[in-house]
Design a protein around this motif. Sequence first.
Motif, PDB file in Angstrom:
ATOM      1  N   LEU A   7       0.805  -1.218   0.000  1.00 54.32           N
ATOM      2  CA  LEU A   7       0.000   0.000   0.000  1.00 54.32           C
ATOM      3  C   LEU A   7       0.846   1.280   0.000  1.00 54.32           C
ATOM      4  N   ILE A   8       2.109   1.167   0.405  1.00 52.49           N
ATOM      5  CA  ILE A   8       2.960   2.362   0.481  1.00 52.49           C
ATOM      6  C   ILE A   8       3.105   3.050  -0.881  1.00 52.49           C
ATOM      7  N   PRO A   9       3.444   2.313  -1.968  1.00 49.10           N
ATOM      8  CA  PRO A   9       3.532   2.993  -3.264  1.00 49.10           C
ATOM      9  C   PRO A   9       2.200   3.562  -3.728  1.00 49.10           C
ATOM     10  N   ALA A  10       1.108   2.853  -3.465  1.00 51.09           N
ATOM     11  CA  ALA A  10      -0.207   3.349  -3.872  1.00 51.09           C
ATOM     12  C   ALA A  10      -0.513   4.675  -3.184  1.00 51.09           C
ATOM     13  N   LEU A  11      -0.258   4.738  -1.885  1.00 46.10           N
ATOM     14  CA  LEU A  11      -0.505   5.963  -1.136  1.00 46.10           C
ATOM     15  C   LEU A  11       0.467   7.066  -1.536  1.00 46.10           C
ATOM     16  N   GLY A  12       1.749   6.702  -1.637  1.00 43.14           N
ATOM     17  CA  GLY A  12       2.764   7.710  -1.965  1.00 43.14           C
ATOM     18  C   GLY A  12       2.546   8.325  -3.336  1.00 43.14           C
ATOM     19  N   TRP A  13       2.369   7.486  -4.340  1.00 40.90           N
ATOM     20  CA  TRP A  13       2.179   7.989  -5.700  1.00 40.90           C
ATOM     21  C   TRP A  13       0.808   8.632  -5.883  1.00 40.90           C
ATOM     22  N   GLY A  14      -0.154   8.247  -5.044  1.00 38.22           N
ATOM     23  CA  GLY A  14      -1.474   8.861  -5.129  1.00 38.22           C
ATOM     24  C   GLY A  14      -1.521  10.231  -4.471  1.00 38.22           C
ATOM     25  N   LEU A  15      -0.825  10.380  -3.351  1.00 32.18           N
ATOM     26  CA  LEU A  15      -0.839  11.642  -2.621  1.00 32.18           C
ATOM     27  C   LEU A  15       0.155  12.661  -3.163  1.00 32.18           C
ATOM     28  N   ASN A  16       1.186  12.189  -3.867  1.00 37.26           N
ATOM     29  CA  ASN A  16       2.228  13.093  -4.360  1.00 37.26           C
ATOM     30  C   ASN A  16       1.682  14.235  -5.223  1.00 37.26           C
ATOM     31  N   PRO A  17       0.821  13.963  -6.207  1.00 32.97           N
ATOM     32  CA  PRO A  17       0.297  15.072  -7.018  1.00 32.97           C
ATOM     33  C   PRO A  17      -0.442  16.114  -6.190  1.00 32.97           C
ATOM     34  N   LEU A  18      -1.113  15.667  -5.136  1.00 30.67           N
ATOM     35  CA  LEU A  18      -1.849  16.588  -4.273  1.00 30.67           C
ATOM     36  C   LEU A  18      -0.890  17.459  -3.483  1.00 30.67           C
ATOM     37  N   LEU A  19       0.174  16.845  -2.953  1.00 26.09           N
ATOM     38  CA  LEU A  19       1.184  17.588  -2.204  1.00 26.09           C
ATOM     39  C   LEU A  19       1.871  18.614  -3.096  1.00 26.09           C
TER      40      LEU A  19
END
Length: 284
Positions: A7-19
């Motif tokens: 789940l770490i890559p899913a969360l990281g790559w999903g939240l990155n554009p928002l950040l």
Amino acid sequence: MNLLIALIPALGWGLNPLLISKIGGKPVNQTLGTGIGALIIGIIVQLMNHPSVSTGTFILSALSGAFWVLGQIGQYTAYGRMGVSKTMPISTGVQLIGTSVIGVLMFGEWGGVTAKVVGFAAIILMIIGVALTAVTDNSDSRAGLASGLAVLLPTTIGYWIYSALPKAVSASGMAIFFPQMLGMCLAALLYALIAGRGLSAFKERSSWLTTAAGMIFGVSALAYIFSAKANGVATAYVITQLSVVISTLGGMLILHEHKSRRELRLTLIGLVLIVVGSIMTAVL
């Protein structure tokens, strides 16, 4: 534990554009910060593990990372022109389509008639999904969409090459991790010097704030390597596709990117088709 790692890559790559969108700045600032942050993680991994690769593998891996920057420049530019919630499903879908076709044509993937039929059916689903997420009712939004696609689609070639080059070498993901991060950083520095017209991008606050996003990307990429080893490549890859759902919904809920009821309905349907198509290609 293996699921948490996946789940770490899913969360990281999903939240990155928002950040990145919250931090702001121009694409040159975002690219520079991402490259520096990614290299920081790459150096830490290299110092802890000391993996060794041949010179040829090192160069190809670094080139892979450099081409990733080309794709990322297009994505960052598209954020500003058409928003995260529209950019991410289109970008992800086009990436999946291109890498799947390259895998078949260059590396002989999807061996057998059944695999090819299922694989190309998946590509058709993803194409339909991308088209649905791109539907826009507002005329101003259509102008932004056209402007965003004009830079997003051609630069996606960078992502395709980034994904394809590591398949041409016989080395583990951990071994090529540092040269990929180094290639990303060097390409980002070069872009900053050219697009930033010298050192101006290095002096701007948003460039250094975005290093956090680069570090998140690096940690996510590293977690994907461990997830692929623990869960299998297909399972790890499928779980990472949750990232496009997170970034698309986050663009609407967190960044307040407006969609009409019809656009929202078609976007959700498109997301489902893209994720289903990616799952189909992963299990072949």
